[in-house]
Design an enzyme around this catalytic site. Structure first.
Site, PDB file in Angstrom:
ATOM      1  N   GLY A  89      -5.828  -4.163   1.753  1.00 54.64           N
ATOM      2  CA  GLY A  89      -4.481  -4.703   1.602  1.00 54.64           C
ATOM      3  C   GLY A  89      -4.413  -5.585   0.370  1.00 54.64           C
ATOM      4  O   GLY A  89      -5.237  -5.479  -0.535  1.00 54.64           O
ATOM      5  N   ARG A  90      -3.444  -6.484   0.340  1.00 57.96           N
ATOM      6  CA  ARG A  90      -3.301  -7.366  -0.814  1.00 57.96           C
ATOM      7  C   ARG A  90      -4.131  -8.636  -0.697  1.00 57.96           C
ATOM      8  O   ARG A  90      -4.379  -9.315  -1.697  1.00 57.96           O
ATOM      9  CB  ARG A  90      -1.830  -7.697  -1.050  1.00 57.96           C
ATOM     10  CG  ARG A  90      -1.123  -6.520  -1.703  1.00 57.96           C
ATOM     11  CD  ARG A  90       0.221  -6.876  -2.259  1.00 57.96           C
ATOM     12  NE  ARG A  90       1.199  -7.008  -1.196  1.00 57.96           N
ATOM     13  CZ  ARG A  90       2.025  -8.032  -1.064  1.00 57.96           C
ATOM     14  NH1 ARG A  90       2.003  -9.026  -1.903  1.00 57.96           N
ATOM     15  NH2 ARG A  90       2.883  -8.052  -0.084  1.00 57.96           N
ATOM     16  N   GLU A  93      -7.060  -9.504  -3.176  1.00 56.37           N
ATOM     17  CA  GLU A  93      -6.709  -9.903  -4.543  1.00 56.37           C
ATOM     18  C   GLU A  93      -6.821 -11.412  -4.729  1.00 56.37           C
ATOM     19  O   GLU A  93      -7.191 -11.882  -5.802  1.00 56.37           O
ATOM     20  CB  GLU A  93      -5.278  -9.477  -4.881  1.00 56.37           C
ATOM     21  CG  GLU A  93      -5.067  -7.981  -4.929  1.00 56.37           C
ATOM     22  CD  GLU A  93      -3.598  -7.625  -5.101  1.00 56.37           C
ATOM     23  OE1 GLU A  93      -2.749  -8.550  -5.254  1.00 56.37           O
ATOM     24  OE2 GLU A  93      -3.289  -6.430  -5.086  1.00 56.37           O
ATOM     25  N   CYS A 119     -11.119  -0.066   1.304  1.00 62.28           N
ATOM     26  CA  CYS A 119      -9.924  -0.017   0.472  1.00 62.28           C
ATOM     27  C   CYS A 119      -9.997  -1.029  -0.674  1.00 62.28           C
ATOM     28  O   CYS A 119     -10.850  -0.940  -1.542  1.00 62.28           O
ATOM     29  CB  CYS A 119      -8.698  -0.225   1.357  1.00 62.28           C
ATOM     30  SG  CYS A 119      -7.153   0.338   0.619  1.00 62.28           S
ATOM     31  N   HIS A 120      -9.112  -2.024  -0.687  1.00 63.12           N
ATOM     32  CA  HIS A 120      -9.119  -3.064  -1.708  1.00 63.12           C
ATOM     33  C   HIS A 120     -10.097  -4.194  -1.373  1.00 63.12           C
ATOM     34  O   HIS A 120     -10.279  -5.108  -2.185  1.00 63.12           O
ATOM     35  CB  HIS A 120      -7.715  -3.652  -1.887  1.00 63.12           C
ATOM     36  CG  HIS A 120      -6.763  -2.734  -2.588  1.00 63.12           C
ATOM     37  ND1 HIS A 120      -6.299  -1.579  -2.003  1.00 63.12           N
ATOM     38  CD2 HIS A 120      -6.193  -2.788  -3.818  1.00 63.12           C
ATOM     39  CE1 HIS A 120      -5.476  -0.963  -2.835  1.00 63.12           C
ATOM     40  NE2 HIS A 120      -5.397  -1.678  -3.950  1.00 63.12           N
ATOM     41  N   TYR A 139     -10.533   2.378  -2.417  1.00 59.96           N
ATOM     42  CA  TYR A 139      -9.286   3.010  -2.792  1.00 59.96           C
ATOM     43  C   TYR A 139      -9.417   3.422  -4.262  1.00 59.96           C
ATOM     44  O   TYR A 139      -9.931   2.649  -5.071  1.00 59.96           O
ATOM     45  CB  TYR A 139      -8.116   2.043  -2.575  1.00 59.96           C
ATOM     46  CG  TYR A 139      -6.787   2.717  -2.803  1.00 59.96           C
ATOM     47  CD1 TYR A 139      -6.304   3.641  -1.887  1.00 59.96           C
ATOM     48  CD2 TYR A 139      -6.048   2.463  -3.948  1.00 59.96           C
ATOM     49  CE1 TYR A 139      -5.109   4.294  -2.097  1.00 59.96           C
ATOM     50  CE2 TYR A 139      -4.845   3.107  -4.173  1.00 59.96           C
ATOM     51  CZ  TYR A 139      -4.380   4.028  -3.238  1.00 59.96           C
ATOM     52  OH  TYR A 139      -3.188   4.685  -3.462  1.00 59.96           O
TER      53      TYR A 139
END
Length: 195
Positions: A89-90, A93, A119-120, A139
């Protein structure tokens, strides 16, 4: 099998399936899972986002569920845990900007305790500097980061359902890989699931 103690690093707008499903799967087989977020304590919530593949050039994003944290970030000690999960997800980050998050990841890597990242989530592994010489997947948009960090890239299959194991590290590209990703993580933990 004695249950293991698993740490999960999350943040606001973590991917809904990538936090909810592994959290529940690990609890289901008898493990203890502590989900923590920098700056938050047990009982606080993080918002999630649902990422889907709907034929666009990238994933779409929609509001997900609220996820309740069950441990306090400032109180956890990584040496108390047997494994680490980093959903995507975000959230990755910005949680990768937290020095303690990076120290936690480095602890697991140096101790060679099982790490599952999806993923992220691999952005956190990159920031912690633990991918040099490893083979992993993520990802596809994260491939340049993974390769620049010194890792070998494992290709993503057409259904985003594959998982890659390199020693204590198991990585996957996105939530369609949950069956393979969690199975391989549980094998690293020594979890036996009888057919």
């Amino acid at each position: 099998m004695a249950g293991k103690k698993i740490l999960m690093l999350v943040g606001d707008f973590v991917e809904d399936y990538e936090v909810m499903v592994p959290f529940q799967m690990l609890l289901m087989v008898g493990h203890t899972v502590h989900a923590v977020c920098p700056g938050k304590k047990a009982g606080d919530k993080v918002r999630t986002a649902v990422h889907d593949f709907e034929g666009d050039q990238t994933y779409s994003e929609k509001p997900g569920h609220n996820f309740t944290l069950n441990a306090t970030f400032d109180e956890i000690r990584p040496e108390d845990y047997d494994g680490l999960v980093i959903p995507g997800g975000r959230a990755p980050e910005y949680i990768r900007l937290n020095a303690k998050v990076l120290d936690i990841v480095r602890h697991f890597a140096q101790a060679q305790k099982p790490i599952a990242s999806i993923c992220h989530g691999q952005l956190v592994l990159v920031a912690a500097g633990v991918l040099q010489g490893r083979t992993c997947t993520a990802y596809p948009a994260i491939k340049p980061d993974v390769v620049a960090a010194g890792a070998s890239w494992a290709d993503v299959n057409d259904t985003f359902s594959n998982a890659e194991v390199d020693g204590y590290l198991v990585t996957a590209p996105a939530w369609p890989a949950h069956p393979a990703w969690m199975r391989k993580f549980m094998e690293l933990l020594g979890t036996r699931i009888e057919p």
